[in-house]
Design a protein around this motif. Sequence first.
Motif, PDB file in Angstrom:
ATOM      1  N   GLY A  85       0.767  -1.239   0.000  1.00  0.00           N
ATOM      2  CA  GLY A  85       0.000   0.000   0.000  1.00  0.00           C
ATOM      3  C   GLY A  85       0.798   1.291   0.000  1.00  0.00           C
ATOM      4  N   LEU A  86       2.116   1.219  -0.009  1.00  0.00           N
ATOM      5  CA  LEU A  86       2.915   2.435  -0.075  1.00  0.00           C
ATOM      6  C   LEU A  86       2.948   2.930  -1.520  1.00  0.00           C
ATOM      7  CD1 LEU A  86       4.004   0.749   2.456  1.00  0.00           C
ATOM      8  CD2 LEU A  86       5.973   2.238   2.304  1.00  0.00           C
ATOM      9  N   THR A  87       3.224   4.214  -1.697  1.00  0.00           N
ATOM     10  CA  THR A  87       3.345   4.772  -3.044  1.00  0.00           C
ATOM     11  C   THR A  87       4.763   5.297  -3.239  1.00  0.00           C
ATOM     12  OG1 THR A  87       2.488   6.906  -2.284  1.00  0.00           O
ATOM     13  CG2 THR A  87       0.920   5.412  -3.278  1.00  0.00           C
ATOM     14  N   LEU A  88       5.289   5.079  -4.421  1.00  0.00           N
ATOM     15  CA  LEU A  88       6.659   5.491  -4.724  1.00  0.00           C
ATOM     16  C   LEU A  88       6.730   7.001  -4.905  1.00  0.00           C
ATOM     17  CD1 LEU A  88       9.589   4.649  -5.390  1.00  0.00           C
ATOM     18  CD2 LEU A  88       8.862   4.478  -7.782  1.00  0.00           C
ATOM     19  N   VAL A  89       7.700   7.613  -4.251  1.00  0.00           N
ATOM     20  CA  VAL A  89       7.979   9.039  -4.403  1.00  0.00           C
ATOM     21  C   VAL A  89       9.204   9.214  -5.289  1.00  0.00           C
ATOM     22  CG1 VAL A  89       8.626  11.165  -3.186  1.00  0.00           C
ATOM     23  CG2 VAL A  89       6.951   9.591  -2.169  1.00  0.00           C
ATOM     24  N   GLN A  90      10.280   8.483  -4.991  1.00  0.00           N
ATOM     25  CA  GLN A  90      11.515   8.598  -5.774  1.00  0.00           C
ATOM     26  C   GLN A  90      12.397   7.381  -5.546  1.00  0.00           C
ATOM     27  OE1 GLN A  90      13.169  12.453  -5.776  1.00  0.00           O
ATOM     28  NE2 GLN A  90      15.000  11.870  -6.869  1.00  0.00           N
ATOM     29  N   ARG A  91      13.178   7.068  -6.586  1.00  0.00           N
ATOM     30  CA  ARG A  91      14.161   5.980  -6.498  1.00  0.00           C
ATOM     31  C   ARG A  91      15.563   6.557  -6.584  1.00  0.00           C
ATOM     32  NH1 ARG A  91      12.284   0.814  -9.995  1.00  0.00           N
ATOM     33  NH2 ARG A  91      14.059  -0.019  -8.891  1.00  0.00           N
ATOM     34  N   GLU A 149       3.638   6.279   3.081  1.00  0.00           N
ATOM     35  CA  GLU A 149       2.598   5.443   3.685  1.00  0.00           C
ATOM     36  C   GLU A 149       1.248   6.135   3.473  1.00  0.00           C
ATOM     37  OE1 GLU A 149       2.373   2.579   5.303  1.00  0.00           O
ATOM     38  OE2 GLU A 149       4.209   2.196   6.433  1.00  0.00           O
ATOM     39  N   ARG A 150       0.181   5.390   3.648  1.00  0.00           N
ATOM     40  CA  ARG A 150      -1.172   5.950   3.502  1.00  0.00           C
ATOM     41  C   ARG A 150      -1.424   7.099   4.467  1.00  0.00           C
ATOM     42  NH1 ARG A 150      -3.146   0.040   3.195  1.00  0.00           N
ATOM     43  NH2 ARG A 150      -3.161  -0.293   0.957  1.00  0.00           N
ATOM     44  N   ASP A 151      -0.779   7.064   5.648  1.00  0.00           N
ATOM     45  CA  ASP A 151      -0.980   8.119   6.652  1.00  0.00           C
ATOM     46  C   ASP A 151      -0.103   9.346   6.397  1.00  0.00           C
ATOM     47  OD1 ASP A 151       1.587   7.375   7.435  1.00  0.00           O
ATOM     48  OD2 ASP A 151       1.022   6.761   9.451  1.00  0.00           O
ATOM     49  N   GLY A 152       0.681   9.336   5.299  1.00  0.00           N
ATOM     50  CA  GLY A 152       1.519  10.483   4.958  1.00  0.00           C
ATOM     51  C   GLY A 152       2.970  10.363   5.393  1.00  0.00           C
ATOM     52  N   THR A 153       3.291   9.358   6.181  1.00  0.00           N
ATOM     53  CA  THR A 153       4.670   9.162   6.620  1.00  0.00           C
ATOM     54  C   THR A 153       5.567   8.906   5.422  1.00  0.00           C
ATOM     55  OG1 THR A 153       3.952   8.246   8.741  1.00  0.00           O
ATOM     56  CG2 THR A 153       6.204   7.724   8.046  1.00  0.00           C
ATOM     57  N   LEU A 154       6.665   9.619   5.360  1.00  0.00           N
ATOM     58  CA  LEU A 154       7.658   9.421   4.312  1.00  0.00           C
ATOM     59  C   LEU A 154       8.619   8.335   4.783  1.00  0.00           C
ATOM     60  CD1 LEU A 154       7.989  10.786   1.584  1.00  0.00           C
ATOM     61  CD2 LEU A 154       9.648  12.304   2.622  1.00  0.00           C
ATOM     62  N   VAL A 155       8.826   7.321   3.945  1.00  0.00           N
ATOM     63  CA  VAL A 155       9.628   6.168   4.331  1.00  0.00           C
ATOM     64  C   VAL A 155      10.871   6.099   3.446  1.00  0.00           C
ATOM     65  CG1 VAL A 155       9.640   3.668   4.691  1.00  0.00           C
ATOM     66  CG2 VAL A 155       7.515   4.959   5.004  1.00  0.00           C
ATOM     67  N   PRO A 159       6.109  13.353   8.885  1.00  0.00           N
ATOM     68  CA  PRO A 159       6.723  12.316   9.727  1.00  0.00           C
ATOM     69  C   PRO A 159       7.547  11.396   8.823  1.00  0.00           C
ATOM     70  CG  PRO A 159       4.332  12.420  10.080  1.00  0.00           C
ATOM     71  CD  PRO A 159       4.647  13.314   8.939  1.00  0.00           C
ATOM     72  N   CYS A 160       8.680  10.933   9.333  1.00  0.00           N
ATOM     73  CA  CYS A 160       9.587  10.103   8.531  1.00  0.00           C
ATOM     74  C   CYS A 160      10.002   8.858   9.295  1.00  0.00           C
ATOM     75  CB  CYS A 160      10.853  10.886   8.178  1.00  0.00           C
ATOM     76  SG  CYS A 160      10.538  12.342   7.199  1.00  0.00           S
ATOM     77  N   ARG A 161      10.458   7.876   8.510  1.00  0.00           N
ATOM     78  CA  ARG A 161      10.917   6.621   9.084  1.00  0.00           C
ATOM     79  C   ARG A 161      11.993   6.044   8.171  1.00  0.00           C
ATOM     80  NH1 ARG A 161       6.098   3.332   8.775  1.00  0.00           N
ATOM     81  NH2 ARG A 161       6.939   2.136   7.053  1.00  0.00           N
ATOM     82  N   PHE A 162      12.932   5.308   8.773  1.00  0.00           N
ATOM     83  CA  PHE A 162      13.995   4.637   8.018  1.00  0.00           C
ATOM     84  C   PHE A 162      13.782   3.125   8.114  1.00  0.00           C
ATOM     85  CE2 PHE A 162      15.697   8.753   9.132  1.00  0.00           C
ATOM     86  CZ  PHE A 162      16.247   9.162   7.935  1.00  0.00           C
ATOM     87  N   ASP A 163      13.456   2.532   6.975  1.00  0.00           N
ATOM     88  CA  ASP A 163      13.214   1.093   6.912  1.00  0.00           C
ATOM     89  C   ASP A 163      14.331   0.403   6.143  1.00  0.00           C
ATOM     90  OD1 ASP A 163      10.804   1.762   8.089  1.00  0.00           O
ATOM     91  OD2 ASP A 163       9.550   0.982   6.477  1.00  0.00           O
ATOM     92  N   VAL A 164      14.414  -0.893   6.325  1.00  0.00           N
ATOM     93  CA  VAL A 164      15.367  -1.720   5.587  1.00  0.00           C
ATOM     94  C   VAL A 164      14.603  -2.896   4.993  1.00  0.00           C
ATOM     95  CG1 VAL A 164      17.325  -3.316   5.830  1.00  0.00           C
ATOM     96  CG2 VAL A 164      17.377  -1.088   6.977  1.00  0.00           C
ATOM     97  N   ILE A 165      14.880  -3.185   3.734  1.00  0.00           N
ATOM     98  CA  ILE A 165      14.432  -4.430   3.130  1.00  0.00           C
ATOM     99  C   ILE A 165      15.689  -5.287   3.017  1.00  0.00           C
ATOM    100  CG2 ILE A 165      13.544  -5.592   1.079  1.00  0.00           C
ATOM    101  CD1 ILE A 165      11.308  -4.133   2.373  1.00  0.00           C
TER     102      ILE A 165
END
Length: 121
Positions: free
Chosen positions: A23-29, A50-56, A99-105
């Motif tokens: 459900g996330l949307t791509l902003v930039q690669r 994220e759907r709630d506006g959080t930039l990941v 709001p921001c978050r740092f994730d790892v795949i």
Amino acid sequence: MVTTKTLGDDGEERALAHLLRAGLTLVQRNYRVAGGPGRPAGEVDLILRERDGTLVFVEVRQRRSAAHGGAAASITVTKQRRIVRAAQHFLMRAPTPPPCRFDVIAIDGSQLQWLKAAFTA
């Protein structure tokens, strides 16, 4: 011939597909920030919302196996700093940073693991 670059690109594609299905949307690669004297360049593999506006901000790491600590363990404090620096640069364009978050795949062999809030700025 399969190169490290090809494997990395494939891992990034797989990670992006997983995040889009969630459900996330791509902003930039591959957002890159140039280095300077005494400052190495920084890069964020994927930036999504994220759907709630959080930039990941997402770092994608792929390893052939989990031996030697695996993909997640390969993200050092130095690498985290470079990602955070690139993220800060990206956020300078926003009038009000979201709001921001740092994730790892982390991809070890065929196993994909999504580590939300893997580290902080």
